[in-house]
Scaffold this active site. Sequence first.
Site, PDB file in Angstrom:
ATOM      1  N   SER A 146       0.748  -1.136  -0.024  1.00  0.00           N
ATOM      2  CA  SER A 146      -0.019  -0.023  -0.020  1.00  0.00           C
ATOM      3  C   SER A 146       0.899   1.241   0.065  1.00  0.00           C
ATOM      4  O   SER A 146       2.182   1.207   0.296  1.00  0.00           O
ATOM      5  CB  SER A 146      -0.669   0.178   1.381  1.00  0.00           C
ATOM      6  OG  SER A 146      -0.116   0.298   2.451  1.00  0.00           O
ATOM      7  N   HIS A 445       7.763 -13.393  39.184  1.00  0.00           N
ATOM      8  CA  HIS A 445       7.644 -12.090  40.063  1.00  0.00           C
ATOM      9  C   HIS A 445       9.055 -11.605  40.024  1.00  0.00           C
ATOM     10  O   HIS A 445      10.067 -12.405  40.366  1.00  0.00           O
ATOM     11  CB  HIS A 445       7.048 -12.540  41.271  1.00  0.00           C
ATOM     12  CG  HIS A 445       7.274 -11.518  42.151  1.00  0.00           C
ATOM     13  ND1 HIS A 445       6.414 -10.523  41.822  1.00  0.00           N
ATOM     14  CD2 HIS A 445       7.859 -10.908  43.339  1.00  0.00           C
ATOM     15  CE1 HIS A 445       6.448  -9.343  42.868  1.00  0.00           C
ATOM     16  NE2 HIS A 445       7.502 -10.014  43.642  1.00  0.00           N
TER      17      HIS A 445
END
Length: 466
Positions: A146, A445
């Site tokens: 495009s 964690h």
Amino acid sequence: MEKFDVIVIGGGPGGYVAAIRAAQLKLKTAIIDKRESLGGTCLNVGCIPSKALLDSSEQYEAVQKSLSAHGILVEKYHLDLKKLMERKENVVREVTQGIDFLMKKNKIARYTGVAHLKGFHEVEITPRTGEKETIYGQNIVIATGSVPMSLPFLPFDGERIISSDEALSLQKVPSSMIIIGAGVIGVELGSVWRRLGAKVTLVEVLDRLFPSCDRQIADLALRLYQKQGLEFYLEHRVVSGEKTKDGVKLKIQGKSGEEKELAGEIVLVAVGRKPYTEGLGAQELGIIVAANGKIQVNDRYQTNIPHIYAIGDVIEGPMLAHKAEDEGIAVAEIIAGQKGHVNYEAIPYIVYTHPEVAWVGRGEEELQRQGIAYQVGRSFFKANGRAKAMNEMEGMVKLISEKKSDRLLGAFVVGPRASELIAELALAFEFYASAEDIARSVHAHPTLAEVIRDAAQAVGNWAIHQ
Ligand code: NAD
């Protein structure tokens, strides 16, 4: 005439990936691109250079605004725009050279020039200099991509009225920039030039940002951008524009007809892109092209001429490099007799601002329109230890699952590294995961990904950390 099993026209993320996959599947493959360097818009004048500029400008802003919070005081700094642009060009050079290497490695024949469909199987290549050449393809894949759309009353001049192509290579920071269209290009390149010192104003015809994103999340992103200094005129359209001695003057109109004049040194028109098929000869050959310029294909990417396929921006669907890449893989597999397939439900969308915005699936408004009952869980980066340690506490995660089954329907992240965090959620979509599947998966964690787990727990009303 040299004969190939597959000729791919266009060397962007759709085309070069299709060529590699076809070669892996033992198909004799050629790729044609009019640019010297492969990679298409994405690598040459899109995703990659814009990310290089986004990263550089983020660092520049960090020196001014956020490093001091870490106890790092930078007393002297200045912007070397020339060097910043050179770095971007080096990044582009290296990634496009990487594609050259992949073409060689996979023994893909490479042609440079404009491709024209001369017959049902013949493709003529016109190089910038030298002789034309015609090659034969048992199958042909159109992946021509495009180009930026322009506004009829404001044609591009490459200097004052520019597209994203030029906005990636300005040699000087403009004092002011007006951006028409607050889409992905508008907010990404607007952020770059604002961080580097321009006053940036965006004019957007809609009453919101990112129509395919959940409204709450898009509105949060808008507020954060406004806080950073981007100025927005939502629900405004540009009615006229003229070049002046030192810039451009635009007349904009709000939804109740009120008019306002804006003046800027540069106007960036970022109102979307249109499929590119210039010189290709698709219509002359009888290939059906829709009114919006998109080549029509079936669910096997076949045009109405069954051995001519099309993928990427030139067909329906979001104009995203990763959508084109996946279609490239699928089309090569289909040509090789396999069952290539793209899961359009699981395509992530990312806006690389700071914080980043990323999503996959449907937002609340769309689910309401479709009459689907759903439940929502939200969590916030400010409650996350890693985000605090990074001093990046802005943003949230919102997960939406189907009421009856708890299957994920929408996942939205505004926050640090959202572009990376969304990968977990796209994978969850691919596996038809429920919110509880995520809520019960161990997340290391301390990590930002814990915010996603928190949101998944919040869907079931048991968020531990929020
Ligand atoms: P876009 O569709 O994202 O945004 C265009 C915006 O312009 C829309 O919000 C639209 O409402 C608005 N608009 C249209 N006409 C207007 C007018 N006359 N006045 C004011 N506003 C108007 O398109 P884009 O930002 O130009 O990007 C082009 C394509 O490239 C998109 O498909 C986009 O997804 C893709 N892209 C993706 C990324 C990414 O994934 N991070 C980055 C850049 C570009």
